[in-house]
Design an enzyme around this catalytic site. Structure first.
Site, PDB file in Angstrom:
ATOM      1  N   SER A 155      10.035   2.937  -2.353  1.00 56.35           N
ATOM      2  CA  SER A 155      11.037   3.970  -2.087  1.00 56.35           C
ATOM      3  C   SER A 155      11.442   3.956  -0.614  1.00 56.35           C
ATOM      4  CB  SER A 155      10.516   5.354  -2.485  1.00 56.35           C
ATOM      5  OG  SER A 155       9.282   5.614  -1.868  1.00 56.35           O
ATOM      6  N   LEU A 156      10.839   3.065   0.173  1.00 56.12           N
ATOM      7  CA  LEU A 156      11.233   2.811   1.554  1.00 56.12           C
ATOM      8  C   LEU A 156      11.661   1.352   1.647  1.00 56.12           C
ATOM      9  CD1 LEU A 156       8.227   4.418   3.501  1.00 56.12           C
ATOM     10  CD2 LEU A 156      10.482   5.432   3.106  1.00 56.12           C
TER      11      LEU A 156
ATOM     12  N   CYS B  75       5.735  -5.837   0.997  1.00 55.70           N
ATOM     13  CA  CYS B  75       6.126  -4.442   0.763  1.00 55.70           C
ATOM     14  C   CYS B  75       5.793  -3.597   1.999  1.00 55.70           C
ATOM     15  CB  CYS B  75       5.502  -3.917  -0.530  1.00 55.70           C
ATOM     16  SG  CYS B  75       6.304  -2.417  -1.151  1.00 55.70           S
TER      17      CYS B  75
ATOM     18  N   GLU C 181       3.149 -11.156  -5.944  1.00 57.23           N
ATOM     19  CA  GLU C 181       1.938 -11.153  -6.768  1.00 57.23           C
ATOM     20  C   GLU C 181       2.102 -10.419  -8.094  1.00 57.23           C
ATOM     21  OE1 GLU C 181       1.691  -7.237  -4.626  1.00 57.23           O
ATOM     22  OE2 GLU C 181       2.635  -9.174  -4.312  1.00 57.23           O
TER      23      GLU C 181
ATOM     24  N   HIS D  33       7.261  -7.850  -4.563  1.00 54.51           N
ATOM     25  CA  HIS D  33       5.857  -8.228  -4.757  1.00 54.51           C
ATOM     26  C   HIS D  33       5.743  -9.618  -5.383  1.00 54.51           C
ATOM     27  CE1 HIS D  33       3.749  -4.259  -4.143  1.00 54.51           C
ATOM     28  NE2 HIS D  33       5.024  -3.915  -4.081  1.00 54.51           N
TER      29      HIS D  33
ATOM     30  N   GLY E 149       0.834  -1.198   0.000  1.00 56.53           N
ATOM     31  CA  GLY E 149       0.000   0.000   0.000  1.00 56.53           C
ATOM     32  C   GLY E 149       0.864   1.241   0.000  1.00 56.53           C
ATOM     33  N   PRO E 150       0.239   2.387  -0.213  1.00 52.00           N
ATOM     34  CA  PRO E 150       0.987   3.646  -0.202  1.00 52.00           C
ATOM     35  C   PRO E 150       1.288   4.090   1.230  1.00 52.00           C
ATOM     36  CG  PRO E 150      -1.336   4.083  -0.539  1.00 52.00           C
ATOM     37  CD  PRO E 150      -1.174   2.579  -0.507  1.00 52.00           C
ATOM     38  N   GLY E 151       2.189   5.028   1.347  1.00 57.15           N
ATOM     39  CA  GLY E 151       2.459   5.631   2.641  1.00 57.15           C
ATOM     40  C   GLY E 151       3.575   4.957   3.407  1.00 57.15           C
TER      41      GLY E 151
END
EC number: 4.1.3.27
Length: 178
Positions: free
Chosen positions: A120-121, A71, A157, A155, A49-51
């Site tokens: 990016s993390l 992730c 998936e 990922h 997910g984002p964030g």
């Protein structure tokens, strides 16, 4: 049954489809994850997910079932258990070779594995008591494991990842092996 905690990534339903090849699956949105306290299930997947990772799902790790973090879910594992997550060179929609130890979700998976990355993390310092079970060719931690808790930065998936279905099958099998 495996529960997927939906952290709002576009790949969530790819994970759901892979899991459904081997078991029943139910999706619970992250904001409603408290429902897990009243449910019966064999394992949990915390989706991408984002964030930034947070500690909102900390209770999941105390439920005694296998957990796979993908992730963002992988980063949450590190965050909850005292590791350090930080910025790395962004890698989105690229493949990398990932060396792994051939155990757990990596059992029977080619080595090195070509894996799809979108992040990016990353985990900069693994939590104490966790083993780094996979690393990318650029040295980024790609897999963590401690007992029933597993995390992957890449990922499985994604169509860019080799043997992704095999990794998900391995996780589902772990959920039923006790």
């Amino acid at each position: 049954m495996i529960v997927v905690v939906d952290c709002k990534d576009s790949f969530v339903y790819n994970l759901v489809e892979y899991i459904s090849l081997f078991d029943k699956v139910r999706v619970v949105e992250k904001e409603s994850a408290g429902l897990l306290r009243k449910m019966s299930f064999d394992g949990v997947v915390i989706s991408p997910g984002p964030g930034k990772p947070d500690r909102s799902l900390e209770f999941v790790f105390k439920m005694g079932v296998p957990v796979l973090g993908v992730c963002l879910g992988h980063q949450m594992i590190a965050e909850v258990f005292g590791g350090k997550v930080g910025r790395v060179e962004p890698v989105h929609g690229k493949t990398s070779l990932v060396e792994h130890d051939g155990r757990g979700i990596f059992k029977g998976v080619r080595n090195p594995l070509r894996a799809g990355r979108y992040h990016s993390l990353a985990v900069l310092e693994p939590p104490e008591g966790f083993e780094v079970c996979a690393k990318s060719e650029d040295g980024v931690v790609m897999g963590l494991r401690r007992g029933k808790i597993h995390g992957v930065q890449f990922h499985p998936e994604s169509v860019l990842t080799e043997d992704g279905v095999r990794m998900i099958r391995n996780f589902v099998e772990m959920c039923h092996d006790g």
